[in-house]
Design a protein around this motif. Structure first.
Motif, PDB file in Angstrom:
ATOM      1  N   LYS A 115      54.225   8.654  11.920  1.00 46.15           N
ATOM      2  CA  LYS A 115      54.474   9.227  13.168  1.00 46.15           C
ATOM      3  C   LYS A 115      55.352  10.238  13.015  1.00 46.15           C
ATOM      4  N   GLN A 116      56.413  10.249  12.341  1.00 41.86           N
ATOM      5  CA  GLN A 116      57.225  11.345  12.083  1.00 41.86           C
ATOM      6  C   GLN A 116      56.680  12.554  11.844  1.00 41.86           C
ATOM      7  N   PHE A 117      55.762  12.436  10.843  1.00 42.70           N
ATOM      8  CA  PHE A 117      54.927  13.755  10.569  1.00 42.70           C
ATOM      9  C   PHE A 117      53.834  14.126  11.499  1.00 42.70           C
ATOM     10  N   LEU A 118      53.327  13.189  12.202  1.00 39.34           N
ATOM     11  CA  LEU A 118      52.360  13.520  13.454  1.00 39.34           C
ATOM     12  C   LEU A 118      53.286  14.495  14.495  1.00 39.34           C
ATOM     13  N   ILE A 119      54.575  13.902  14.723  1.00 42.27           N
ATOM     14  CA  ILE A 119      55.413  14.724  15.869  1.00 42.27           C
ATOM     15  C   ILE A 119      55.621  15.886  15.185  1.00 42.27           C
ATOM     16  N   ARG A 120      55.939  16.200  13.734  1.00 45.58           N
ATOM     17  CA  ARG A 120      56.375  17.429  13.123  1.00 45.58           C
ATOM     18  C   ARG A 120      54.985  18.331  13.356  1.00 45.58           C
ATOM     19  N   ALA A 121      53.847  17.771  13.116  1.00 46.30           N
ATOM     20  CA  ALA A 121      52.800  18.579  13.275  1.00 46.30           C
ATOM     21  C   ALA A 121      52.467  19.174  14.883  1.00 46.30           C
ATOM     22  N   LYS A 122      52.868  18.381  15.657  1.00 48.11           N
ATOM     23  CA  LYS A 122      52.508  18.500  17.059  1.00 48.11           C
ATOM     24  C   LYS A 122      53.957  19.772  17.458  1.00 48.11           C
ATOM     25  N   ASP A 123      54.860  19.564  16.882  1.00 53.36           N
ATOM     26  CA  ASP A 123      56.203  20.510  17.101  1.00 53.36           C
ATOM     27  C   ASP A 123      55.784  21.776  16.480  1.00 53.36           C
ATOM     28  N   VAL A 124      54.937  22.129  15.650  1.00 50.67           N
ATOM     29  CA  VAL A 124      54.655  23.257  14.994  1.00 50.67           C
ATOM     30  C   VAL A 124      53.581  23.916  15.469  1.00 50.67           C
ATOM     31  N   SER A 125      52.403  23.176  15.887  1.00 50.85           N
ATOM     32  CA  SER A 125      51.150  23.529  16.576  1.00 50.85           C
ATOM     33  C   SER A 125      51.235  24.345  17.609  1.00 50.85           C
ATOM     34  N   ASP A 165      49.131  14.245  20.357  1.00 49.59           N
ATOM     35  CA  ASP A 165      49.850  13.214  21.196  1.00 49.59           C
ATOM     36  C   ASP A 165      49.238  11.870  21.490  1.00 49.59           C
ATOM     37  N   GLN A 166      47.745  11.809  21.417  1.00 55.35           N
ATOM     38  CA  GLN A 166      46.911  10.704  21.550  1.00 55.35           C
ATOM     39  C   GLN A 166      47.217   9.702  20.377  1.00 55.35           C
ATOM     40  N   LEU A 167      47.322  10.472  19.078  1.00 58.60           N
ATOM     41  CA  LEU A 167      47.453   9.770  17.769  1.00 58.60           C
ATOM     42  C   LEU A 167      48.966   9.026  17.721  1.00 58.60           C
ATOM     43  N   ILE A 168      49.880   9.922  18.317  1.00 56.69           N
ATOM     44  CA  ILE A 168      51.539   9.513  18.409  1.00 56.69           C
ATOM     45  C   ILE A 168      51.619   8.425  19.110  1.00 56.69           C
TER      46      ILE A 168
END
Length: 216
Positions: free
Chosen positions: A191-201, A211-214
């Motif tokens: 979850k931590q790295f999904l959030i990081r992916a979202k933050d830089v996308s 967001d759906q995955l998180i």
């Protein structure tokens, strides 16, 4: 004058034929897209098997359109049938690679590990590693994450993230790292790295999917 006119008319006919074929190609592609969006599978497949399509589209293009439809609509049984046909077909390697890579990713995404491994073995045996280094590396990286669940590859991905400056690639690497943590059972890290992916996308569609995955 006549000697000049004949070749001129010949070239005009060639040019006119080219533009007419281009027009028809776009027309049929638009119609196929409409059927796909409207979820009219019978009409889509009937058109794809029609004589006009066979006249204006190559056999490999028809196969790509067919398998892409099944990939986009998540029809595993149909994809499996077409994949078996592809593996025993006489298509050129570059065409096979183009289609089978999409199937490989689909199998990985939906957890069909044995099917993905079959594609992996086929592709690695049919492409030249030296002349297709990037593609070959991509195949191996996905295998280490989705099939092998290789813990040692976590550090490899972390180092790649540190060195990578291209934004879309960073998002992909964060996502792959999240998937690897998921596979080894560390959901907090995932979850931590999904959030990081979202933050830089910077892609709205990508952010929506993340967001759906998180939220899962």
């Amino acid at each position: 004058m006549n000697n000049f006119l004949v070749p001129s008319l010949f070239f005009i006919c060639i040019i006119a034929s080219y533009f007419y074929k281009r027009y028809l190609t776009q027309k049929y592609l638009s119609l196929l897209l409409k059927y796909k969006l409207d979820k009219k599978e019978d009409e889509y497949m009937t058109l794809l098997s029609s004589i006009p399509i066979k006249l204006y589209f190559s056999s490999i293009m028809i196969m790509i359109l067919k398998i892409k439809y099944y990939l986009d609509t998540n029809q595993y049984a149909q994809i499996k049938v077409l994949t078996e046909q592809l593996l025993s077909s006489s298509y050129k390697n570059k065409d096979l690679v183009r289609i089978l890579l999409s199937v490989y990713v689909y199998y990985l995404d939906f957890g069909h590990r044995s099917d993905a491994l079959e594609i992996y073995n086929f592709l690695t045996n049919h492409i030249n590693e030296k002349s297709n280094a990037t593609f070959y590396h991509e195949l191996k990286e996905l295998k280490k994450i989705y099939i092998d669940h290789d813990r040692n590859y976590i550090r490899v991905l972390e180092k790649k993230i540190e060195k990578t400056k291209v934004l879309p690639e960073v998002v992909i690497l964060y996502f792959r790292l999240a998937k690897l943590y998921e596979f080894i059972g560390d959901m907090d890290k995932s979850k931590q790295f999904l959030i990081r992916a979202k933050d830089v996308s910077d892609s709205k569609e990508q952010i929506k999917q993340l967001d759906q995955l998180i939220g899962m």
